[in-house]
Design a protein around this motif. Structure first.
Motif, PDB file in Angstrom:
ATOM      1  N   UNK A 127     104.016  -1.825  40.859  1.00 25.97           N
ATOM      2  CA  UNK A 127     103.669  -2.907  39.933  1.00 25.97           C
ATOM      3  C   UNK A 127     102.655  -2.462  38.882  1.00 25.97           C
ATOM      4  N   UNK A 128     101.693  -1.619  39.278  1.00 22.35           N
ATOM      5  CA  UNK A 128     100.652  -1.208  38.340  1.00 22.35           C
ATOM      6  C   UNK A 128     101.108  -0.113  37.381  1.00 22.35           C
ATOM      7  N   UNK A 129     102.258   0.496  37.630  1.00 22.79           N
ATOM      8  CA  UNK A 129     102.805   1.528  36.739  1.00 22.79           C
ATOM      9  C   UNK A 129     104.134   1.102  36.123  1.00 22.79           C
ATOM     10  N   UNK A 130     104.465  -0.166  36.254  1.00 24.12           N
ATOM     11  CA  UNK A 130     105.785  -0.658  35.843  1.00 24.12           C
ATOM     12  C   UNK A 130     106.037  -0.498  34.351  1.00 24.12           C
ATOM     13  N   UNK A 131     104.978  -0.576  33.525  1.00 23.29           N
ATOM     14  CA  UNK A 131     105.172  -0.515  32.071  1.00 23.29           C
ATOM     15  C   UNK A 131     105.026   0.900  31.521  1.00 23.29           C
ATOM     16  N   UNK A 132     104.817   1.881  32.381  1.00 19.90           N
ATOM     17  CA  UNK A 132     104.772   3.284  31.951  1.00 19.90           C
ATOM     18  C   UNK A 132     106.190   3.811  31.746  1.00 19.90           C
ATOM     19  N   UNK A 133     106.342   4.758  30.816  1.00 17.12           N
ATOM     20  CA  UNK A 133     107.654   5.360  30.585  1.00 17.12           C
ATOM     21  C   UNK A 133     108.139   6.104  31.825  1.00 17.12           C
ATOM     22  N   UNK A 134     109.418   5.981  32.064  1.00 18.14           N
ATOM     23  CA  UNK A 134     110.020   6.645  33.228  1.00 18.14           C
ATOM     24  C   UNK A 134     109.821   8.155  33.183  1.00 18.14           C
ATOM     25  N   UNK A 135     109.851   8.739  31.968  1.00 18.64           N
ATOM     26  CA  UNK A 135     109.735  10.192  31.860  1.00 18.64           C
ATOM     27  C   UNK A 135     108.372  10.702  32.331  1.00 18.64           C
TER      28      UNK A 135
END
Length: 319
Positions: A127-135
């Motif tokens: 949840x806390x890294x959900x908006x980070x780019x997948x790459x």
């Protein structure tokens, strides 16, 4: 209600190529009970992935029968597939999109809400890294996002094929905790792995395969039993203790300042024997069987059929 989530009977898969025939799965009878984590264990090349792909309709079986939730597959697979989540191959996520956006696109394609996406991300600890780019995700985070994708439809059965491959110890720990938590919530998890020692920490029951055949299956505790396979002994005079134990018929090996003793039913037999000889035990540690040692013992048994017999032609085989 059927207590078995997965059943196979006489399942066989033969791959054909210009180089000849390869028997990947050979008469496999698999039973996975409802609830908890079931380990599907065996070395690489033992037929685990081929079995999973047949269950999911990705590969056609050569012979045998399969059932999911009591329904024959692949014939009735469309009726049960919504109850199944799986991570078999790396999903095709878009590197430039965030983890959450990747899941939103996937959820939208099957008519699920954004709230479902957020629940899945929370469940796998992203949840806390959900908006980070997948790459920018680590390999462990990518694996957790793949599991989140499989959880979107709240499956009754989750199939994970080698989920800790390539992960560092921290990643393995995170995936292990996630799998254990999922099993505790009522989801049936089929965990395919070749790392037997790792899987022993999370599985309630196991099926062990080798060369495409079932070698053993059942509750982990029942398979390993409560017996002690070896005992580690620390004494002030290891050489004298070794002499007394060997004279009594035990197999004894030196391991630094300690002795490793085999050939007894109960560790207290060692304590009693040495005390009678005036040698007093400082430490006594039971070495209990592990899935790894159990597997190695299975594969040493002479009654196993030969590879040549496994490759014998069967009428009506198809690739």
């Amino acid at each position: 209600m059927n207590d078995l989530v997965i059943e196979t009977s006489g399942l066989r898969k033969v791959y054909r190529s210009r180089g000849g025939r390869t028997v990947a799965v050979d008469g496999l009878d698999l039973s996975v009970p409802r609830g908890g984590v079931h380990g599907f264990l065996g070395p690489n090349g033992s037929g685990k992935t081929s079995t999973i792909k047949m269950l999911l309709g990705l590969v056609r079986p050569t012979k045998g029968e399969m059932r999911l939730f009591g329904e024959p597959v692949p014939a009735r697979l469309p009726h049960v597939i919504n109850r199944v989540g799986a991570v078999v191959e790396e999903p095709g996520f878009v590197p430039a999109f965030s983890g959450r956006k990747n899941l939103i696109l996937l959820a939208r394609s099957v008519g699920l809400s954004r709230a479902t996406v957020d629940d899945a991300l929370q469940q796998v600890g992203l949840a806390d890294r959900a908006r980070d780019d997948y790459r920018g995700y680590s390999l462990g985070m990518r694996q957790r996002l793949a599991i989140a994708a499989a959880l979107l439809k709240s499956p009754d059965l989750l199939i994970l094929d080698e989920p800790t491959n390539g992960l560092d110890p921290a990643g393995i720990q995170a995936i292990r905790e996630l799998i254990r938590n999922l099993g505790d919530t009522g989801v049936t998890v089929l965990l395919s792995s070749h790392i037997l020692a790792e899987v022993q920490q999370v599985c309630h029951s196991v099926s062990i395969v080798g060369e495409g055949r079932l070698l053993a299956s059942g509750n982990v505790g029942d398979l390993l039993g409560e017996s002690v396979s070896r005992t580690r002994v620390l004494v002030a005079d290891p050489q004298g203790a070794k002499h007394f134990l060997e004279s009594a018929g035990y197999a004894v090996a030196r391991s630094g300042e300690e002795l490793v003793v085999e050939g007894h039913e109960h560790p207290e037999q060692i304590t009693r024997l040495l005390a009678d000889k005036g040698v007093y035990v400082q430490e006594l540690t039971a070495i209990r069987p592990t899935l790894e040692s159990f597997f190695l013992e299975l594969t040493r048994r002479p009654e196993r059929t030969t590879a040549a017999a496994a490759d014998a032609p069967t009428e009506g085989e198809a690739s």
